[in-house]
Design an enzyme around this catalytic site. Structure first.
Site, PDB file in Angstrom:
ATOM      1  N   CYS A  86     119.396  41.646  35.223  1.00 19.86           N
ATOM      2  CA  CYS A  86     119.287  42.681  36.245  1.00 19.86           C
ATOM      3  C   CYS A  86     119.581  44.049  35.629  1.00 19.86           C
ATOM      4  O   CYS A  86     118.793  44.559  34.843  1.00 19.86           O
ATOM      5  CB  CYS A  86     120.195  42.347  37.422  1.00 19.86           C
ATOM      6  SG  CYS A  86     119.743  43.206  38.959  1.00 19.86           S
ATOM      7  N   HIS A 195     119.149  36.262  38.576  1.00 26.81           N
ATOM      8  CA  HIS A 195     120.537  36.036  38.166  1.00 26.81           C
ATOM      9  C   HIS A 195     120.821  34.556  37.891  1.00 26.81           C
ATOM     10  O   HIS A 195     121.252  33.826  38.796  1.00 26.81           O
ATOM     11  CB  HIS A 195     121.488  36.518  39.267  1.00 26.81           C
ATOM     12  CG  HIS A 195     121.566  38.003  39.403  1.00 26.81           C
ATOM     13  ND1 HIS A 195     122.513  38.759  38.761  1.00 26.81           N
ATOM     14  CD2 HIS A 195     120.797  38.877  40.111  1.00 26.81           C
ATOM     15  CE1 HIS A 195     122.348  40.041  39.075  1.00 26.81           C
ATOM     16  NE2 HIS A 195     121.307  40.128  39.883  1.00 26.81           N
ATOM     17  N   GLU A 197     123.341  33.346  36.370  1.00 29.78           N
ATOM     18  CA  GLU A 197     124.789  33.110  36.506  1.00 29.78           C
ATOM     19  C   GLU A 197     125.183  32.829  37.945  1.00 29.78           C
ATOM     20  O   GLU A 197     126.277  32.340  38.196  1.00 29.78           O
ATOM     21  CB  GLU A 197     125.571  34.304  35.944  1.00 29.78           C
ATOM     22  CG  GLU A 197     125.661  35.524  36.821  1.00 29.78           C
ATOM     23  CD  GLU A 197     124.412  36.398  36.822  1.00 29.78           C
ATOM     24  OE1 GLU A 197     124.429  37.462  37.478  1.00 29.78           O
ATOM     25  OE2 GLU A 197     123.411  36.018  36.163  1.00 29.78           O
TER      26      GLU A 197
END
Length: 226
Positions: A86, A195, A197
């Site tokens: 991002c 994302h 994560e």
């Protein structure tokens, strides 16, 4: 293996990164403040999402001048893994470590939702644990995630198989060729808007992002086996 999670003023996904590495990947990770000047002892670098420096001027435009970025660039030049997610992707393009640019979403609105990604290249150090053309459920959260590059750059990205992730089913931000993530030509720097994560355990709705981090560890272990 030890990961550096770079913290800029305005980073807000740094804790997510640390949690993914320490608690889900079971590897070592530490924060590195933007004013640091050394990455000694680290094996991989993670640039997290957020709003570094408030996204003033352009997203990532000020962060590229942070003292730690000289070390990140050296790290990348040495062929070590660098992942920007991002805002991290935006910083990598502003720094020249990746080609192209991230511009305003086509609809001019911030988008926060889960999307489907296709693994366009599973022969990278970031995707070696995925099946070819695997479909992944990964969240996005950005206002400037529209990847743009000129025709010559697109031809180069395609010829060198640097396009690693593409959006499947819909192109949420208008990215050229539905590009969601690319590598540098050497293949050791990856930038992506979604994302991973935030998709490392089923409790979060998907664990499809975990294999990305496992791929990095797998490659590192193979490289350092001797």
């Amino acid at each position: 293996m030890k990961f550096a999670v770079i913290q800029f003023p305005g980073s807000n996904c740094d804790l997510d990164m640390l949690h993914a590495i320490r608690d889900n990947l079971n590897e070592k990770a530490d924060y590195v403040w933007y004013q640091a000047t050394s990455l000694e002892g680290f094996d991989a670098v993670l640039l997290p999402g957020g709003f570094s420096y408030g996204d003033y001027l352009r997203t990532g435009a000020i962060a590229k001048f942070a003292p730690i970025m000289s070390e990140v660039m050296r790290f990348a030049t040495e062929g070590k893994p660098v992942l920007g997610v991002c805002n991290g992707f935006q910083i990598l393009t502003e720094s020249g470590l990746l080609p192209g640019a991230l511009i305003r979403n086509q609809n001019l609105h911030f988008i926060c939702k889960t999307v489907t990604l296709k693994v366009a290249n599973n022969a990278t150090l970031f995707t070696n644990q995925y099946d070819k053309e695997a479909r992944l459920s990964i969240p996005i959260a950005h206002g400037e995630g529209n990847y743009y590059c000129d025709d010559a750059t697109l031809a180069e990205l395609t010829a060198n198989q640097q396009i690693v992730f593409t959006y499947e089913g819909e192109n949420p931000n208008g990215s050229r060729e539905a590009i969601a993530g690319i590598t540098n030509r050497a293949g050791n720097v990856l930038g992506m808007m979604p994302h991973p994560e935030r998709a490392v355990e089923d409790l979060l709705g998907s664990a499809d992002g975990l294999k990305l981090f496992q791929s990095i560890v797998n490659q590192w272990r193979e490289t350092n086996a001797n």
